[in-house]
Design a protein around this motif. Sequence first.
Motif, short mmCIF file in Angstrom:
data_model
loop_
_atom_site.label_atom_id
_atom_site.label_comp_id
_atom_site.label_asym_id
_atom_site.label_seq_id
_atom_site.Cartn_x
_atom_site.Cartn_y
_atom_site.Cartn_z
N MET A 1 0.81 -1.18 0.00
CA MET A 1 0.00 0.00 0.00
C MET A 1 0.87 1.26 0.00
N ALA A 2 1.93 1.23 0.79
CA ALA A 2 2.80 2.42 0.84
C ALA A 2 3.42 2.70 -0.53
N ASP A 3 3.84 1.65 -1.24
CA ASP A 3 4.40 1.85 -2.58
C ASP A 3 3.38 2.46 -3.53
N ASN A 4 2.14 2.03 -3.38
CA ASN A 4 1.06 2.56 -4.20
C ASN A 4 0.90 4.06 -3.96
N VAL A 5 0.91 4.47 -2.71
CA VAL A 5 0.75 5.88 -2.37
C VAL A 5 1.91 6.70 -2.93
N ILE A 6 3.13 6.19 -2.78
CA ILE A 6 4.30 6.91 -3.29
C ILE A 6 4.20 7.09 -4.81
N SER A 7 3.84 6.02 -5.52
CA SER A 7 3.70 6.10 -6.97
C SER A 7 2.59 7.06 -7.38
N LEU A 8 1.47 6.97 -6.69
CA LEU A 8 0.33 7.84 -7.02
C LEU A 8 0.70 9.31 -6.82
N ALA B 1 3.53 10.53 -7.19
CA ALA B 1 4.46 10.88 -8.28
C ALA B 1 3.75 10.94 -9.62
N GLY B 2 2.43 10.73 -9.62
CA GLY B 2 1.65 10.81 -10.85
C GLY B 2 1.60 9.53 -11.64
N VAL B 3 1.97 8.41 -11.03
CA VAL B 3 1.99 7.11 -11.72
C VAL B 3 0.93 6.20 -11.10
N TRP B 4 0.13 5.59 -11.94
CA TRP B 4 -0.86 4.61 -11.47
C TRP B 4 -0.59 3.30 -12.18
N ASN B 5 0.03 2.38 -11.50
CA ASN B 5 0.37 1.07 -12.05
C ASN B 5 -0.70 0.07 -11.60
N LYS B 6 -1.83 0.10 -12.28
CA LYS B 6 -2.96 -0.73 -11.87
C LYS B 6 -2.62 -2.21 -11.84
N GLU B 7 -1.87 -2.69 -12.80
CA GLU B 7 -1.53 -4.12 -12.85
C GLU B 7 -0.76 -4.54 -11.60
N GLN B 8 0.19 -3.74 -11.20
CA GLN B 8 1.00 -4.09 -10.03
C GLN B 8 0.21 -3.98 -8.73
N PHE B 9 -0.61 -2.96 -8.60
CA PHE B 9 -1.27 -2.70 -7.32
C PHE B 9 -2.67 -3.29 -7.20
N SER B 10 -3.16 -3.98 -8.20
CA SER B 10 -4.49 -4.59 -8.09
C SER B 10 -4.42 -6.07 -7.79
N LYS B 11 -3.28 -6.55 -7.31
CA LYS B 11 -3.12 -7.97 -7.00
C LYS B 11 -3.58 -8.33 -5.59
#
Length: 90
Positions: free
Chosen positions: A1-8, A10-20
Amino acid sequence: MADNVISLRAGVWNKEQFSKARGLFGRTLGLIGVGQIGLEMIPRARGFGLPVVAWSRSLTPQRAAELGIKPRSSPEEVAREADIVSVHWR
């Protein structure tokens, strides 16, 4: 979850990685203590599709049936059966 927040941020939404994530649906919520706060947890758990098992000093089988939850005989039994445990004790 923390990685998701950091990426978001930064303007990046990696749905494939974070929807697992497995998610909450179908997991079991264990409540230790079914006072005012524990009671408030029950409808919220239902909203996420979580069955509820609980132990509280004052929880009777009849009250558990009224609440639609499964009573357990000890906090340890709740912890063994639940995927998520929420403790409400004073």
